[in-house]
Design an enzyme around this catalytic site. Structure first.
Site, PDB file in Angstrom:
ATOM      1  N   LYS A 195       0.926  -1.073   0.041  1.00  0.00           N
ATOM      2  CA  LYS A 195      -0.003   0.165  -0.227  1.00  0.00           C
ATOM      3  C   LYS A 195       0.822   1.161   0.030  1.00  0.00           C
ATOM      4  CE  LYS A 195      -3.789   1.872   2.942  1.00  0.00           C
ATOM      5  NZ  LYS A 195      -4.622   1.545   3.827  1.00  0.00           N
ATOM      6  N   ASP A 199     -16.588  -0.501  -0.322  1.00  0.00           N
ATOM      7  CA  ASP A 199     -15.096  -0.725  -0.696  1.00  0.00           C
ATOM      8  C   ASP A 199     -14.521  -1.454   0.508  1.00  0.00           C
ATOM      9  OD1 ASP A 199     -15.413   1.891  -0.699  1.00  0.00           O
ATOM     10  OD2 ASP A 199     -13.321   1.893  -0.959  1.00  0.00           O
TER      11      ASP A 199
HETATM   12  P1  AMP Z   1      -9.757   4.574   0.958  1.00  0.00           P
HETATM   13  O1  AMP Z   1     -10.414   5.792   1.262  1.00  0.00           O
HETATM   14  O2  AMP Z   1      -8.279   4.202   1.350  1.00  0.00           O
HETATM   15  O3  AMP Z   1     -10.575   3.461   1.163  1.00  0.00           O
HETATM   16  O4  AMP Z   1      -9.498   4.924  -0.710  1.00  0.00           O
HETATM   17  C1  AMP Z   1     -10.673   5.193  -1.399  1.00  0.00           C
HETATM   18  C2  AMP Z   1     -10.228   5.073  -2.997  1.00  0.00           C
HETATM   19  O5  AMP Z   1      -9.057   6.077  -3.225  1.00  0.00           O
HETATM   20  C3  AMP Z   1      -9.491   3.959  -3.301  1.00  0.00           C
HETATM   21  O6  AMP Z   1      -9.560   3.571  -4.690  1.00  0.00           O
HETATM   22  C4  AMP Z   1      -8.063   4.092  -3.227  1.00  0.00           C
HETATM   23  O7  AMP Z   1      -7.199   3.262  -4.060  1.00  0.00           O
HETATM   24  C5  AMP Z   1      -7.867   5.620  -3.737  1.00  0.00           C
HETATM   25  N1  AMP Z   1      -6.795   6.428  -3.192  1.00  0.00           N
HETATM   26  C6  AMP Z   1      -6.574   6.659  -1.891  1.00  0.00           C
HETATM   27  N2  AMP Z   1      -5.710   7.517  -1.811  1.00  0.00           N
HETATM   28  C7  AMP Z   1      -4.992   7.574  -3.016  1.00  0.00           C
HETATM   29  C8  AMP Z   1      -3.755   8.035  -3.403  1.00  0.00           C
HETATM   30  N3  AMP Z   1      -2.715   8.867  -2.854  1.00  0.00           N
HETATM   31  N4  AMP Z   1      -3.356   8.172  -4.751  1.00  0.00           N
HETATM   32  C9  AMP Z   1      -4.139   7.179  -5.553  1.00  0.00           C
HETATM   33  N5  AMP Z   1      -5.485   6.710  -5.122  1.00  0.00           N
HETATM   34  C10 AMP Z   1      -5.818   6.794  -3.768  1.00  0.00           C
HETATM   35 MG    MG Z   2     -10.492   1.594   0.965  1.00  0.00          MG
END
Ligand code: AMP
Ligand code: MG
Length: 498
Positions: free
Chosen positions: A125, A264
């Site tokens: 990650k 998700d």
């Molecule tokens: P999360 O809030 O971690 O569940 O992420 C929600 C979505 O945003 C997922 O599709 C992640 O892969 C994407 N995402 C979160 N942070 C980043 C980042 N720094 N760069 C690219 N995608 C991100």
């Molecule tokens: Mg997530």
């Protein structure tokens, strides 16, 4: 042959030395479920945290992982032999709104086979941009990755199903958030990363065959018994409901607030996944929210069970075409399955609450006894964990309700209730100790450890991890970690986009 060739050959040998045994079944799913993608190398990989007990249990050599080549693979600078890195495709309802998502800053290296044959996802990650990154940089900051490491390991020690953290590796590169922060890569270990949102993705953008392939895959991987059922989609739905009912009850019982229960972020395996703005509740209040972006309190402590049910309904919707060829019948099957969630959840929660109060059998008045305690805790702004800790230690005078008439009356009823059990006092205490953690990852202690770690001093984090590794020990040296924050420390906020 140049020296460089020697180095490459050497690295392959040492990689085998780390003990990776990859067998990648996810790449055998239809191609719509992923995009192959290699991690983007980083400037200066350095291990900040390595989970040696976890490495051992996975059959991995911790010394080899700590070495230069091990660190290089945990940072994404080299792909271990047998790994086939990919970004998983998934969708999800974020705060109720449906979006295409996918691994935007994570990559599945592959599935490692542990010594007992257990199959686990190894995911990086913060490993760089992927086809699903949208506007994001694909990177992660050191503080939040260490935070996931601490809290996921604390959850594991509490006995709650969760993804694990094998390592945090700093990259030697800054990431730009509101300010420049040191970058890092987390190595996450999970039963799988299949989410409710993976099914939503298949339902929205895949064919019925894709959806069926995913269903069969998830069943084989997580519920081998269910693979022989006549209705595979129904078996998957029922089993996922069963696991989530238990998981959410376990969260409630320790005061864990996930913070971003988007579809998700709900794993089919039943593991807690995605430690973003999560935090443990100090003062008991069902309305507790820590996440700065959750302005409506959608994911407040008290809302977690109904939100889980809502997410499971999204899973059921995605599965409808497989549940029955007749749509009305499919909806009926889905509703019947979903209808069991509240009862299952309540049963696990009550069982856990009885254990927290030392009750080994059931009486009809138990629910009222439990609810009344919680109500008094709410009114008195009592610390959730420490109230049960004080009752476990036989020191009710240490709770915030002590001295009130209502609490004295409650105590008298609780004592009488315990007296009706034909069990020695020791056995009752033992049950309470096993159900009431003496330490949880208190927000102020976590922040303090992270601040020191990001500044280069790993001592406080290592001591915190040691205290959290055995939360039911009631050891004297853990006591400093049991102290609640000063009242000024209570308005704790967590941030997303970590
Ligand atoms: P999360 O809030 O971690 O569940 O992420 C929600 C979505 O945003 C997922 O599709 C992640 O892969 C994407 N995402 C979160 N942070 C980043 C980042 N720094 N760069 C690219 N995608 C991100
Ligand atoms: Mg997530």
């Amino acid at each position: 042959m140049t020296n460089e060739d020697d180095a490459v050959k050497g690295s392959a040998a040492t990689a085998a030395g780390a003990g990776w045994r990859f067998d990648n079944s996810y790449v055998r799913l239809p191609e719509t479920f992923y995009k192959k993608q290699n991690p983007a190398p980083v400037r200066a990989p350095a291990i900040v945290a390595l989970n040696e007990p976890l490495a051992r249990s996975l059959g991995l050599d911790a010394d080899a992982l700590r070495g230069e080549l091990g660190a290089a693979s945990l940072a994404g600078n080299r792909v271990p032999e047998g790994a086939e890195p990919l970004a998983q495709a998934y969708a999800g309802h974020q705060f109720g709104h449906f979006n295409m998502l996918g691994d935007g800053r994570a990559l599945l290296l592959g599935e490692h086979l542990a010594p007992q044959g257990e199959r686990v996802d190894i995911q990086l990650k913060g490993s760089g941009r992927t086809p699903f990154s949208r506007g994001g940089d694909g990177r992660a900051a050191l503080g939040p990755m260490l935070r996931e490491y601490i809290i996921s390991e604390a959850m594991h020690a509490l006995g709650i199903p969760t993804t694990r953290s094998l390592a945090v590796t700093s990259t030697g590169q800054p990431v730009v958030r509101e300010e420049e922060l040191p970058g890092a890569v987390l190595t996450r270990v999970a039963a799988s990363h299949i989410r409710v949102g993976t099914f939503q993705y298949a339902s929205q953008w895949g064919t019925v065959d894709d959806l069926r392939a995913l269903t069969v895959y998830a069943l084989r991987r997580h519920f081998p018994g269910g693979a022989s059922e006549e209705n595979l989609a129904l078996a998957l739905l029922q089993e996922t409901i069963r696991r989530q009912a238990r998981l959410i009850a376990q969260w409630q019982l320790v005061g864990f607030i996930h913070g971003v229960m988007n579809t998700d972020n709900m794993a089919i395996s039943g593991e807690t996944i995605d430690y973003g703005p999560c935090a443990f509740m100090d003062v008991y209040d069902p309305a507790t929210v820590f996440s700065s972006i959750d302005r409506q309190g959608r994911y407040a402590y008290g809302n977690q069970p109904p939100i889980a049910a809502w997410n499971l309904a999204r899973l059921a919707e995605a599965l409808l075409p497989l549940l029955d060829a007749d749509e009305d019948r499919a909806i009926e099957l889905a509703e019947d399955a979903l209808g069991t969630f509240p009862g299952q959840y309540r049963r696990h929660w009550l069982e856990g609450m009885r254990a927290k109060l030392g009750l080994g059998n059931e009486e009809p008045e138990d629910e009222a006894l439990i609810e009344e305690l919680l109500e008094q805790m709410h009114k008195a702004q009592a610390d959730y964990t420490n109230t049960f800790r004080a009752l476990t230690l036989g020191r009710p005078e240490e709770t915030a309700m002590a001295g009130t008439e209502a609490f004295e009356s409650w105590l008298a009823r609780w004592n009488a209730r315990r007296g009706r059990q034909e069990e020695a006092e020791d056995a009752v205490r033992e049950r309470m100790r096993a159900a009431n953690p003496a330490v949880i990852p208190r927000n102020h202690r976590v922040e303090e450890a992270l601040e020191a770690a990001v500044g280069g001093d790993l001592g406080p984090m290592e001591r915190l991890l040691a205290a959290l590794a055995n939360p039911y020990a009631y050891a004297p040296e853990q006591e400093p970690y049991a102290l609640p924050p000063q009242p000024s420390g209570r308005r704790y906020r967590t941030y997303c986009g970590t």
